[in-house]
Motif scaffolding. Structure first.
Motif, PDB file in Angstrom:
ATOM      1  N   SER A  61       0.817  -1.218   0.000  1.00  0.00           N
ATOM      2  CA  SER A  61       0.000   0.000   0.000  1.00  0.00           C
ATOM      3  C   SER A  61       0.848   1.264   0.000  1.00  0.00           C
ATOM      4  O   SER A  61       0.491   2.254  -0.646  1.00  0.00           O
ATOM      5  N   GLY A  62       1.980   1.235   0.712  1.00  0.00           N
ATOM      6  CA  GLY A  62       2.814   2.426   0.812  1.00  0.00           C
ATOM      7  C   GLY A  62       3.247   2.984  -0.539  1.00  0.00           C
ATOM      8  O   GLY A  62       3.018   4.175  -0.829  1.00  0.00           O
ATOM      9  N   PRO A  63       3.880   2.176  -1.410  1.00  0.00           N
ATOM     10  CA  PRO A  63       4.293   2.690  -2.721  1.00  0.00           C
ATOM     11  C   PRO A  63       3.123   3.206  -3.558  1.00  0.00           C
ATOM     12  O   PRO A  63       3.272   4.178  -4.314  1.00  0.00           O
ATOM     13  N   GLU A  64       1.958   2.573  -3.440  1.00  0.00           N
ATOM     14  CA  GLU A  64       0.790   3.038  -4.192  1.00  0.00           C
ATOM     15  C   GLU A  64       0.336   4.410  -3.695  1.00  0.00           C
ATOM     16  O   GLU A  64      -0.046   5.285  -4.492  1.00  0.00           O
ATOM     17  N   LEU A  65       0.383   4.631  -2.383  1.00  0.00           N
ATOM     18  CA  LEU A  65       0.027   5.948  -1.846  1.00  0.00           C
ATOM     19  C   LEU A  65       1.024   7.012  -2.308  1.00  0.00           C
ATOM     20  O   LEU A  65       0.630   8.144  -2.627  1.00  0.00           O
ATOM     21  N   ILE A  66       2.295   6.673  -2.366  1.00  0.00           N
ATOM     22  CA  ILE A  66       3.306   7.609  -2.863  1.00  0.00           C
ATOM     23  C   ILE A  66       3.040   7.937  -4.331  1.00  0.00           C
ATOM     24  O   ILE A  66       3.169   9.098  -4.756  1.00  0.00           O
ATOM     25  N   ARG A  67       2.640   6.949  -5.118  1.00  0.00           N
ATOM     26  CA  ARG A  67       2.331   7.201  -6.534  1.00  0.00           C
ATOM     27  C   ARG A  67       1.184   8.198  -6.667  1.00  0.00           C
ATOM     28  O   ARG A  67       1.216   9.107  -7.512  1.00  0.00           O
ATOM     29  N   LEU A  68       0.145   8.033  -5.824  1.00  0.00           N
ATOM     30  CA  LEU A  68      -0.988   8.959  -5.853  1.00  0.00           C
ATOM     31  C   LEU A  68      -0.548  10.375  -5.473  1.00  0.00           C
ATOM     32  O   LEU A  68      -0.994  11.362  -6.083  1.00  0.00           O
ATOM     33  N   LEU A  69       0.308  10.477  -4.467  1.00  0.00           N
ATOM     34  CA  LEU A  69       0.817  11.787  -4.056  1.00  0.00           C
ATOM     35  C   LEU A  69       1.639  12.436  -5.170  1.00  0.00           C
ATOM     36  O   LEU A  69       1.531  13.640  -5.424  1.00  0.00           O
ATOM     37  N   GLN A  70       2.440  11.658  -5.857  1.00  0.00           N
ATOM     38  CA  GLN A  70       3.253  12.181  -6.954  1.00  0.00           C
ATOM     39  C   GLN A  70       2.389  12.621  -8.130  1.00  0.00           C
ATOM     40  O   GLN A  70       2.769  13.522  -8.891  1.00  0.00           O
ATOM     41  N   ALA A  71       1.219  11.991  -8.255  1.00  0.00           N
ATOM     42  CA  ALA A  71       0.287  12.363  -9.329  1.00  0.00           C
ATOM     43  C   ALA A  71      -0.530  13.608  -8.989  1.00  0.00           C
ATOM     44  O   ALA A  71      -1.291  14.095  -9.832  1.00  0.00           O
ATOM     45  N   GLY A  72      -0.393  14.119  -7.760  1.00  0.00           N
ATOM     46  CA  GLY A  72      -1.080  15.351  -7.398  1.00  0.00           C
ATOM     47  C   GLY A  72      -2.188  15.207  -6.391  1.00  0.00           C
ATOM     48  O   GLY A  72      -2.753  16.208  -5.934  1.00  0.00           O
ATOM     49  N   ASP A  73      -2.543  13.970  -6.019  1.00  0.00           N
ATOM     50  CA  ASP A  73      -3.581  13.773  -4.999  1.00  0.00           C
ATOM     51  C   ASP A  73      -3.000  14.019  -3.608  1.00  0.00           C
ATOM     52  O   ASP A  73      -1.855  13.648  -3.341  1.00  0.00           O
ATOM     53  N   SER A  74      -3.806  14.602  -2.734  1.00  0.00           N
ATOM     54  CA  SER A  74      -3.407  14.752  -1.340  1.00  0.00           C
ATOM     55  C   SER A  74      -4.063  13.660  -0.510  1.00  0.00           C
ATOM     56  O   SER A  74      -5.196  13.240  -0.797  1.00  0.00           O
ATOM     57  N   ILE A  75      -3.343  13.209   0.508  1.00  0.00           N
ATOM     58  CA  ILE A  75      -3.793  12.084   1.331  1.00  0.00           C
ATOM     59  C   ILE A  75      -3.701  12.466   2.802  1.00  0.00           C
ATOM     60  O   ILE A  75      -2.713  13.059   3.237  1.00  0.00           O
ATOM     61  N   ALA A  76      -4.724  12.115   3.557  1.00  0.00           N
ATOM     62  CA  ALA A  76      -4.690  12.273   5.013  1.00  0.00           C
ATOM     63  C   ALA A  76      -4.458  10.906   5.635  1.00  0.00           C
ATOM     64  O   ALA A  76      -5.185   9.957   5.338  1.00  0.00           O
ATOM     65  N   LEU A  77      -3.440  10.802   6.456  1.00  0.00           N
ATOM     66  CA  LEU A  77      -3.152   9.560   7.163  1.00  0.00           C
ATOM     67  C   LEU A  77      -3.705   9.662   8.580  1.00  0.00           C
ATOM     68  O   LEU A  77      -3.436  10.635   9.291  1.00  0.00           O
ATOM     69  N   VAL A  78      -4.500   8.658   8.992  1.00  0.00           N
ATOM     70  CA  VAL A  78      -5.055   8.643  10.346  1.00  0.00           C
ATOM     71  C   VAL A  78      -4.789   7.283  10.984  1.00  0.00           C
ATOM     72  O   VAL A  78      -4.659   6.272  10.297  1.00  0.00           O
ATOM     73  N   SER A  79      -4.696   7.283  12.313  1.00  0.00           N
ATOM     74  CA  SER A  79      -4.619   6.031  13.052  1.00  0.00           C
ATOM     75  C   SER A  79      -5.963   5.794  13.721  1.00  0.00           C
ATOM     76  O   SER A  79      -6.881   6.606  13.591  1.00  0.00           O
ATOM     77  N   ASP A  80      -6.084   4.701  14.450  1.00  0.00           N
ATOM     78  CA  ASP A  80      -7.357   4.418  15.120  1.00  0.00           C
ATOM     79  C   ASP A  80      -7.679   5.475  16.175  1.00  0.00           C
ATOM     80  O   ASP A  80      -8.842   5.770  16.431  1.00  0.00           O
ATOM     81  N   ALA A  81      -6.647   6.023  16.804  1.00  0.00           N
ATOM     82  CA  ALA A  81      -6.849   7.028  17.844  1.00  0.00           C
ATOM     83  C   ALA A  81      -5.574   7.824  18.025  1.00  0.00           C
ATOM     84  O   ALA A  81      -4.478   7.257  18.044  1.00  0.00           O
ATOM     85  N   GLY A  82      -5.706   9.138  18.150  1.00  0.00           N
ATOM     86  CA  GLY A  82      -4.552   9.982  18.412  1.00  0.00           C
ATOM     87  C   GLY A  82      -3.789  10.361  17.160  1.00  0.00           C
ATOM     88  O   GLY A  82      -4.333  10.414  16.051  1.00  0.00           O
TER      89      GLY A  82
END
Length: 295
Positions: free
Chosen positions: A79-100
């Motif tokens: 999943s990590g490399p795919e998220l980086i590809r999306l970011l490089q393509a111009g999409d912004s991503i919010a990363l969240v954990s279960d809490a905090g």
């Protein structure tokens, strides 16, 4: 050297990269959520979540319809490399954990490193944090502190880790589950001494929020009558370097046998002499016992 300008757009016709937002989410009470966190979660193209089922409940509560993807310890390599590809393509991503806050004791740390290496801006959206919340209500010193996450489960590695932490002069904080708490505190009492001040904090920001302050011995006695419930933050007073040096001065030239014998000469029984000598030396009592009684 890498310099990040979080909100300065590229010039000269360069393609804009997406941003990776690290968004703090509630640790109990939904009112822990900030206005900014809600806005960012609505504006990004993707939300990467540790547990999509848990995060979907949060998104439903705040009427957030952003697309959700899974990112956790077991799929981070794919999943990590795919998220980086999306970011490089111009999409912004919010990363969240279960809490905090994400990226603390979770695989978000790896994604942040990948984003930094790829030249992608990593933007914090501050929010609730269990460790710091426990620290500020503990009543223990806050001018110097360390967060050590989850301590080792097995006794030997736990004893070694606590032996190192015994020399930590600042307050330190760890996390522990309810079914391992008593075992961890019992080993802590052996290595750090029963009279070390601690604070047990559980159910932060929830209805049954509780802080138990006292020595390790007093807290273990409390847990005998009130079995652990909920996830715990354990806040521990640091050691005093001046006291350690003063205590060490008299025994530094003694062998372990002489060290124990010195306490026995003062009327202390053998078992207690072993405990005190082990405490002085920052080693588990069992280790010192085995050294003195080997054939």
């Amino acid at each position: 050297m890498i310099i990040q300008k979080s909100y300065v757009e590229p010039s000269g016709g360069a393609t804009a990269l997406g941003k990776l937002y690290l968004v703090g989410t509630p640790i109990g009470n939904l009112e822990d959520m900030t206005y900014r966190a809600v806005r960012v979660l609505r504006e990004v193209q993707w939300i990467a979540a540790e547990d999509t089922r848990q995060t979907r409940k949060l998104l439903t509560h705040f009427d957030i319809g952003t697309r959700l993807v899974s990112y956790h310890e077991h799929n981070k390599n794919a999943s990590g490399p795919e998220l980086i590809r999306l970011l490089q393509a111009g999409d912004s991503i919010a990363l969240v954990s279960d809490a905090g806050l994400p990226a603390i004791c979770d695989p978000g740390e790896d994604l942040v490193r990948m984003a930094v290496d790829a030249g992608i801006a990593v933007v914090p959206i501050p929010g609730a944090n269990a460790a710091l919340s426990a620290l500020i209500i503990s009543g223990l010193p806050t001018d110097r502190f360390a967060f050590v996450g989850f301590l080792p489960r097995d006794k030997k590695p736990l004893e070694r880790e606590l032996g190192t932490l015994k020399r930590e002069s600042g307050t330190w904080i760890c996390y522990e589950s309810p079914h391992r708490l008593v075992k961890m505190l019992s080993v802590m009492a052996e290595v750090l001494g029963e009279d070390r001040d601690i604070c047990l904090v559980r159910e932060l920001t929830k209805k049954y929020e509780e802080a138990v302050r006292g020595t390790i011995a007093e807290c273990l006695e409390h847990l005998d009558e009130h079995p652990p419930q909920g996830e715990y933050c354990v806040v521990v007073r640091g050691g005093l370097a001046s006291e350690d040096q003063a205590e060490a001065a008299w025994w530094m030239g003694l062998t372990p046998e002489q060290h124990v014998a010195k306490y026995e000469s003062e009327g202390v029984d053998h078992k207690e002499a072993l405990r005190k000598a082990a405490h002085d030396r920052g080693v588990p009592k069992r280790e010192l016992y085995n050294l003195l009684h080997r054939e």
